[in-house]
Design an enzyme around this catalytic site. Structure first.
Site, PDB file in Angstrom:
ATOM      1  N   HIS A 100       3.191  -9.231  28.915  1.00 41.79           N
ATOM      2  CA  HIS A 100       2.870 -10.645  29.098  1.00 41.79           C
ATOM      3  C   HIS A 100       3.755 -11.478  28.199  1.00 41.79           C
ATOM      4  CE1 HIS A 100       0.386 -11.409  25.470  1.00 41.79           C
ATOM      5  NE2 HIS A 100      -0.229 -10.269  25.682  1.00 41.79           N
ATOM      6  N   ASP A 139       2.434  -7.070  24.657  1.00 39.50           N
ATOM      7  CA  ASP A 139       2.582  -8.483  24.319  1.00 39.50           C
ATOM      8  C   ASP A 139       4.011  -8.709  23.844  1.00 39.50           C
ATOM      9  OD1 ASP A 139       2.449 -10.998  23.144  1.00 39.50           O
ATOM     10  OD2 ASP A 139       0.754 -10.517  21.817  1.00 39.50           O
ATOM     11  N   ASN A 152      -8.886 -12.993  27.536  1.00 36.89           N
ATOM     12  CA  ASN A 152      -8.676 -12.396  26.215  1.00 36.89           C
ATOM     13  C   ASN A 152      -9.942 -12.582  25.377  1.00 36.89           C
ATOM     14  OD1 ASN A 152      -7.744 -11.621  23.703  1.00 36.89           O
ATOM     15  ND2 ASN A 152      -6.407 -13.396  23.423  1.00 36.89           N
ATOM     16  N   GLU A 180       4.602 -15.599  27.077  1.00 35.04           N
ATOM     17  CA  GLU A 180       3.827 -16.843  26.988  1.00 35.04           C
ATOM     18  C   GLU A 180       4.690 -18.104  26.965  1.00 35.04           C
ATOM     19  OE1 GLU A 180       2.184 -15.160  23.541  1.00 35.04           O
ATOM     20  OE2 GLU A 180       3.028 -16.610  22.152  1.00 35.04           O
ATOM     21  N   TYR A 187      -3.366  -1.517  25.296  1.00 32.98           N
ATOM     22  CA  TYR A 187      -2.619  -2.744  24.991  1.00 32.98           C
ATOM     23  C   TYR A 187      -1.926  -2.618  23.649  1.00 32.98           C
ATOM     24  CZ  TYR A 187      -2.118  -7.829  24.019  1.00 32.98           C
ATOM     25  OH  TYR A 187      -1.652  -9.093  23.744  1.00 32.98           O
TER      26      TYR A 187
END
Ligand SMILES: C[C@](O)(C(=O)O)[C@H](CC(=O)O)C(=O)O
Ligand SMILES: [Mg+2]
Length: 296
Positions: A112, A85, A209, A114, A43
């Site tokens: 991802h 992210d 998370n 948001e 990640y």
């Protein structure tokens, strides 16, 4: 033999190994360390880019170019599927499309995005503000539509639980799935029961998370497997540990006038070279040199 695309490999991992542990790697060398430790997915944290690469807080200050550069450095040396992210995608439809394309080009497996406003905050801090469901649905549509590789994973993150509660967070997640999101990041839930409620009502793989010093207790993989969580994220665990270790070493050198007291805590040159494959590089150099000298 060429490998399947990163997105396909990530999807396969989630399907076969749920829950998949995904560890944060703030730079290329950390990615190699994660691989060495046996991890199968890695990640790139938005907070990690902001904190480690830029020395800034995770408050929406970093940009696409910052994150893409760090992602490229990781994928250049490590072929584990990388989840990135991308915060809020850094703008509206065309910016989000550009974000998706850049991440595909960088060899990333999944992103991802948001539902916070552009001036975003860490998901585990107070006073987060969200965009409307409709605005986030537009973000998801723009992102999914921009894919050129259908296996590239678009994960939507909802920060809805903190300000709107569980029911609204589930509703948001389902609207994002209808808009095309492949997976859902359920940010900052508090209990295993909440994860169970969430996964029961959301028909795609759900990520938990498990960041330290946040709102979610440090549940283990078995507990999370029990409530059908498909991915468990440890975004900053290694970064937090290396930061503390770094400060201790700098402090010792300043205090003692030497580093002898902290050598034990260090990775050795041999260990470093093993991770890097240093000797293979050296051998390559020797071969090139010896070939060159044969021509002389
Ligand atoms: C996952 C996260 O988005 C990140 O950028 O790593 C952060 C993690 C953290 O600040 O602990 C978040 O949860 O917002
Ligand atoms: Mg983040």
């Amino acid at each position: 033999m060429t490998q399947p695309a990163a997105g396909s490999r990530f999807r396969a991992l989630v399907a076969e190994q749920a829950p998949v542990q995904i560890v944060g790697t703030v730079n290329a060398y950390s990615a190699l360390l994660a691989q060495k430790a046996g991890h199968k997915a890695i990640y790139l944290s938005g907070a990690g880019v902001a904190n480690a690469s830029l020395g800034l807080p995770d408050l929406g200050i970093s940009q696409l170019a910052d994150v893409a550069e760090d992602a490229r450095r990781i994928t250049a040396v490590c072929d584990l599927p990388l989840l990135v992210d991308v915060d809020t995608g850094w703008g509206s439809a065309f910016n989000i499309a550009r974000t998706v394309r850049e991440m595909e080009r960088a060899g990333v497996a999944a992103i991802h995005l948001e539902d916070q406003v552009q001036a975003k905050r860490c998901g585990h801090r107070p006073n987060k503000a969200l965009v409307s469901i409709e605005e986030m649905v537009d973000r998801v549509r723009a992102g999914v539509d921009a894919r050129t590789d259908a296996s590239f994973v678009f994960m939507a993150r909802t920060d809805g639980h903190a300000s709107e509660g569980m029911t609204a967070a589930v509703e948001r997640a389902n609207r994002y799935v209808e808009a095309g999101a492949d997976m859902i990041f359920a940010e900052a839930l508090h209990t295993l029961e909440e994860f169970a409620t969430f996964t029961r009502q959301v028909p795609v793989p759900v990520l938990a998370n498990i960041t330290e010093f946040g709102q979610t207790p440090l549940f283990d993989v078995d507990e999370l497997a029990g409530v059908n969580v498909a991915m468990v994220l440890y975004p900053l665990s290694a970064f937090r540990a290396m930061s503390k270790a770094t400060l201790a070493v700098y402090g010792a050198i300043a205090r003692d006038g030497h580093q002898r007291g902290v050598v034990e805590a260090m990775q050795t040159r041999t260990e470093l070279y093993e991770i890097l494959g240093y000797h293979d590089y050296e051998q390559k150099l020797d071969e090139l040199f010896s070939k060159e000298s044969q021509h002389e």
